[in-house]
Motif scaffolding. Sequence first.
Motif, PDB file in Angstrom:
ATOM      1  N   THR A 197     -12.803 -41.512  44.397  1.00  0.00           N
ATOM      2  CA  THR A 197     -12.875 -43.231  44.169  1.00  0.00           C
ATOM      3  C   THR A 197     -14.026 -43.640  43.413  1.00  0.00           C
ATOM      4  O   THR A 197     -14.998 -43.172  43.225  1.00  0.00           O
ATOM      5  N   GLY A 198     -13.842 -45.007  42.988  1.00  0.00           N
ATOM      6  CA  GLY A 198     -14.860 -45.711  42.110  1.00  0.00           C
ATOM      7  C   GLY A 198     -16.033 -46.025  43.111  1.00  0.00           C
ATOM      8  O   GLY A 198     -17.191 -45.883  42.591  1.00  0.00           O
ATOM      9  N   LEU A 199     -15.742 -46.134  44.299  1.00  0.00           N
ATOM     10  CA  LEU A 199     -16.900 -46.162  45.277  1.00  0.00           C
ATOM     11  C   LEU A 199     -17.822 -44.861  45.431  1.00  0.00           C
ATOM     12  O   LEU A 199     -19.060 -45.010  45.422  1.00  0.00           O
ATOM     13  N   PHE A 200     -17.116 -43.734  45.517  1.00  0.00           N
ATOM     14  CA  PHE A 200     -18.008 -42.677  45.344  1.00  0.00           C
ATOM     15  C   PHE A 200     -18.851 -42.297  43.972  1.00  0.00           C
ATOM     16  O   PHE A 200     -20.064 -42.042  44.351  1.00  0.00           O
ATOM     17  N   LYS A 201     -18.036 -42.796  42.980  1.00  0.00           N
ATOM     18  CA  LYS A 201     -18.764 -42.461  41.646  1.00  0.00           C
ATOM     19  C   LYS A 201     -20.134 -43.566  41.640  1.00  0.00           C
ATOM     20  O   LYS A 201     -21.344 -43.333  41.316  1.00  0.00           O
ATOM     21  N   LEU A 202     -19.821 -44.871  42.274  1.00  0.00           N
ATOM     22  CA  LEU A 202     -20.898 -45.887  42.191  1.00  0.00           C
ATOM     23  C   LEU A 202     -22.064 -45.388  42.905  1.00  0.00           C
ATOM     24  O   LEU A 202     -22.959 -45.484  42.517  1.00  0.00           O
ATOM     25  N   PHE A 203     -21.936 -44.814  44.126  1.00  0.00           N
ATOM     26  CA  PHE A 203     -22.892 -44.252  44.968  1.00  0.00           C
ATOM     27  C   PHE A 203     -23.786 -43.222  44.042  1.00  0.00           C
ATOM     28  O   PHE A 203     -24.802 -43.307  44.243  1.00  0.00           O
ATOM     29  N   PHE A 204     -22.981 -42.101  43.637  1.00  0.00           N
ATOM     30  CA  PHE A 204     -23.597 -41.101  42.890  1.00  0.00           C
ATOM     31  C   PHE A 204     -24.218 -41.533  41.539  1.00  0.00           C
ATOM     32  O   PHE A 204     -25.240 -41.075  40.972  1.00  0.00           O
TER      33      PHE A 204
END
Length: 197
Positions: A89-96
Amino acid sequence: MARTPHVVGVSGSPTAPSRTTVLVDEVARSFAEATGGTSTTIELAPLLAELGAAPFRSGLSPRVQQALETVEAADVIVVGSPAYRATYTGLFKLFFDHIGQYALVDKPIVLTATGGSDRHALLVEHQMRPLFGFFQSLTLPLGIYASESDFRDYAISSDDLRERINTTVSRTLPLLRSHIDPESLYATVDFARPDAF
Protein backbone atom coordinates in the motif's frame (compact mmCIF):
# COMPACT_ATOMS: atom_id res chain seq x y z
CA MET A 1 19.37 -14.94 25.52
CA ALA A 2 21.22 -12.38 27.61
CA ARG A 3 18.60 -9.68 27.08
CA THR A 4 14.93 -9.45 26.22
CA PRO A 5 14.45 -8.74 22.51
CA HIS A 6 11.64 -6.52 21.33
CA VAL A 7 9.75 -7.63 18.21
CA VAL A 8 7.82 -4.84 16.48
CA GLY A 9 5.12 -5.50 13.91
CA VAL A 10 4.05 -2.92 11.32
CA SER A 11 0.74 -3.38 9.54
CA GLY A 12 0.42 -1.31 6.37
CA SER A 13 -3.30 -1.90 6.00
CA PRO A 14 -5.35 1.30 5.59
CA THR A 15 -8.43 -0.36 7.12
CA ALA A 16 -9.54 -1.73 10.48
CA PRO A 17 -10.29 -4.47 11.21
CA SER A 18 -7.63 -5.95 8.98
CA ARG A 19 -6.46 -9.45 8.10
CA THR A 20 -2.99 -8.02 7.57
CA THR A 21 -2.91 -6.70 11.12
CA VAL A 22 -4.06 -10.09 12.42
CA LEU A 23 -1.25 -11.83 10.51
CA VAL A 24 1.44 -9.32 11.52
CA ASP A 25 0.41 -9.48 15.17
CA GLU A 26 0.37 -13.29 15.20
CA VAL A 27 3.80 -13.54 13.58
CA ALA A 28 5.28 -10.88 15.88
CA ARG A 29 3.93 -12.65 18.97
CA SER A 30 5.23 -16.00 17.69
CA PHE A 31 8.74 -14.62 17.26
CA ALA A 32 8.57 -12.90 20.65
CA GLU A 33 7.55 -16.12 22.38
CA ALA A 34 10.27 -18.10 20.61
CA THR A 35 12.98 -15.62 21.57
CA GLY A 36 11.72 -14.94 25.09
CA GLY A 37 10.96 -11.36 24.11
CA THR A 38 8.07 -8.93 23.91
CA SER A 39 6.05 -7.75 20.93
CA THR A 40 4.30 -4.57 19.84
CA THR A 41 2.19 -4.14 16.72
CA ILE A 42 1.86 -0.73 15.09
CA GLU A 43 -1.21 -0.22 12.91
CA LEU A 44 -0.67 2.47 10.29
CA ALA A 45 -4.37 3.01 9.49
CA PRO A 46 -4.93 5.39 12.45
CA LEU A 47 -1.81 7.35 11.42
CA LEU A 48 -2.85 7.91 7.81
CA ALA A 49 -3.86 11.59 8.10
CA GLU A 50 -0.86 12.42 10.29
CA LEU A 51 1.61 10.70 7.95
CA GLY A 52 0.37 12.84 5.08
CA ALA A 53 0.45 16.09 7.04
CA ALA A 54 4.07 17.01 6.29
CA PRO A 55 6.67 16.12 3.66
CA PHE A 56 9.50 15.67 6.15
CA ARG A 57 9.82 13.71 9.38
CA SER A 58 10.50 16.80 11.46
CA GLY A 59 7.00 18.09 10.69
CA LEU A 60 5.15 14.92 11.69
CA SER A 61 3.08 14.55 14.84
CA PRO A 62 4.56 13.20 18.10
CA ARG A 63 2.47 10.03 17.67
CA VAL A 64 4.00 9.30 14.27
CA GLN A 65 7.48 10.18 15.54
CA GLN A 66 7.02 7.67 18.37
CA ALA A 67 5.95 4.95 15.93
CA LEU A 68 8.99 5.59 13.73
CA GLU A 69 11.34 5.51 16.71
CA THR A 70 9.78 2.29 18.00
CA VAL A 71 10.45 0.58 14.67
CA GLU A 72 14.01 1.88 14.46
CA ALA A 73 14.77 0.65 18.00
CA ALA A 74 13.29 -2.84 17.48
CA ASP A 75 15.42 -5.97 17.60
CA VAL A 76 13.22 -7.74 15.03
CA ILE A 77 10.62 -6.17 12.74
CA VAL A 78 7.63 -7.99 11.24
CA VAL A 79 6.24 -6.00 8.32
CA GLY A 80 3.02 -6.66 6.46
CA SER A 81 0.82 -5.15 3.78
CA PRO A 82 -2.23 -6.15 1.82
CA ALA A 83 -1.75 -6.39 -1.93
CA TYR A 84 -2.85 -3.17 -3.66
CA ARG A 85 -2.34 -2.92 -7.42
CA ALA A 86 0.23 -5.76 -7.29
CA THR A 87 2.35 -4.11 -4.60
CA TYR A 88 2.26 -2.88 -0.98
CA THR A 89 0.00 0.00 0.00
CA GLY A 90 0.96 3.64 -0.41
CA LEU A 91 0.46 3.99 3.35
CA PHE A 92 3.09 1.32 3.97
CA LYS A 93 5.56 3.06 1.65
CA LEU A 94 4.82 6.50 3.11
CA PHE A 95 5.65 5.25 6.62
CA PHE A 96 8.94 3.70 5.56
CA ASP A 97 9.81 6.81 3.54
CA HIS A 98 10.24 8.50 6.93
CA ILE A 99 12.44 5.79 8.46
CA GLY A 100 16.10 6.77 8.68
CA GLN A 101 18.08 5.52 5.68
CA TYR A 102 20.59 3.69 7.88
CA ALA A 103 18.31 2.95 10.85
CA LEU A 104 17.54 -0.60 9.70
CA VAL A 105 21.01 -1.74 8.60
CA ASP A 106 21.40 -5.44 9.52
CA LYS A 107 18.03 -5.37 11.30
CA PRO A 108 16.18 -8.72 11.01
CA ILE A 109 13.00 -8.21 8.98
CA VAL A 110 10.19 -10.75 8.64
CA LEU A 111 8.18 -10.15 5.45
CA THR A 112 4.44 -10.87 5.38
CA ALA A 113 1.59 -9.97 3.06
CA THR A 114 -2.07 -10.72 2.45
CA GLY A 115 -4.24 -10.75 -0.65
CA GLY A 116 -7.51 -11.89 -2.11
CA SER A 117 -5.96 -14.97 -3.69
CA ASP A 118 -2.65 -16.80 -4.05
CA ARG A 119 -1.86 -14.98 -7.30
CA HIS A 120 -0.55 -12.07 -5.19
CA ALA A 121 1.91 -14.24 -3.25
CA LEU A 122 4.98 -12.94 -5.12
CA LEU A 123 4.38 -9.52 -3.57
CA VAL A 124 6.64 -10.63 -0.72
CA GLU A 125 9.59 -11.48 -2.95
CA HIS A 126 9.22 -9.03 -5.85
CA GLN A 127 8.12 -5.89 -4.00
CA MET A 128 8.83 -6.08 -0.27
CA ARG A 129 12.26 -7.71 -0.28
CA PRO A 130 13.82 -5.06 -2.58
CA LEU A 131 12.47 -2.25 -0.37
CA PHE A 132 14.29 -3.60 2.66
CA GLY A 133 17.31 -4.35 0.51
CA PHE A 134 17.55 -0.58 0.10
CA PHE A 135 17.70 -0.27 3.89
CA GLN A 136 20.45 -2.94 3.97
CA SER A 137 18.30 -4.94 6.35
CA LEU A 138 18.63 -8.63 7.11
CA THR A 139 15.44 -9.86 5.46
CA LEU A 140 14.76 -13.36 6.72
CA PRO A 141 14.64 -15.99 3.97
CA LEU A 142 11.11 -17.26 4.60
CA GLY A 143 8.32 -14.77 3.96
CA ILE A 144 4.69 -15.45 4.88
CA TYR A 145 1.81 -14.82 2.50
CA ALA A 146 -1.83 -15.39 3.44
CA SER A 147 -4.93 -15.22 1.27
CA GLU A 148 -8.49 -14.37 2.23
CA SER A 149 -9.37 -18.04 2.58
CA ASP A 150 -6.88 -18.38 5.47
CA PHE A 151 -9.11 -16.22 7.70
CA ARG A 152 -12.59 -16.32 9.12
CA ASP A 153 -14.10 -13.28 10.86
CA TYR A 154 -10.70 -11.60 10.99
CA ALA A 155 -9.06 -14.53 12.75
CA ILE A 156 -6.63 -17.09 11.35
CA SER A 157 -8.60 -20.23 10.53
CA SER A 158 -6.07 -22.09 8.39
CA ASP A 159 -3.92 -24.81 9.94
CA ASP A 160 -1.66 -24.54 6.91
CA LEU A 161 -0.99 -20.86 7.60
CA ARG A 162 -0.25 -21.56 11.25
CA GLU A 163 2.15 -24.29 10.17
CA ARG A 164 3.91 -21.89 7.79
CA ILE A 165 4.27 -19.37 10.61
CA ASN A 166 5.72 -22.05 12.90
CA THR A 167 8.11 -23.21 10.18
CA THR A 168 9.32 -19.67 9.54
CA VAL A 169 9.95 -19.12 13.24
CA SER A 170 11.70 -22.43 13.88
CA ARG A 171 13.94 -22.26 10.81
CA THR A 172 15.06 -18.68 11.39
CA LEU A 173 15.41 -18.83 15.18
CA PRO A 174 19.12 -19.81 15.13
CA LEU A 175 19.85 -16.87 12.82
CA LEU A 176 17.94 -14.48 15.07
CA ARG A 177 19.65 -15.75 18.20
CA SER A 178 23.10 -15.30 16.68
CA HIS A 179 22.19 -11.79 15.53
CA ILE A 180 20.42 -10.50 18.64
CA ASP A 181 22.76 -12.15 21.14
CA PRO A 182 26.00 -13.35 19.47
CA GLU A 183 27.37 -14.64 22.79
CA SER A 184 24.58 -17.21 22.97
CA LEU A 185 25.93 -18.81 19.81
CA TYR A 186 29.37 -19.31 21.30
CA ALA A 187 27.86 -20.55 24.55
CA THR A 188 26.37 -23.53 22.70
CA VAL A 189 29.53 -24.48 20.82
CA ASP A 190 31.81 -27.13 22.31
CA PHE A 191 35.22 -25.91 21.15
CA ALA A 192 36.82 -29.21 22.24
CA ARG A 193 34.88 -31.14 19.62
CA PRO A 194 36.59 -31.29 16.21
CA ASP A 195 33.20 -31.30 14.46
CA ALA A 196 31.92 -28.21 16.29
CA PHE A 197 32.45 -26.00 13.23
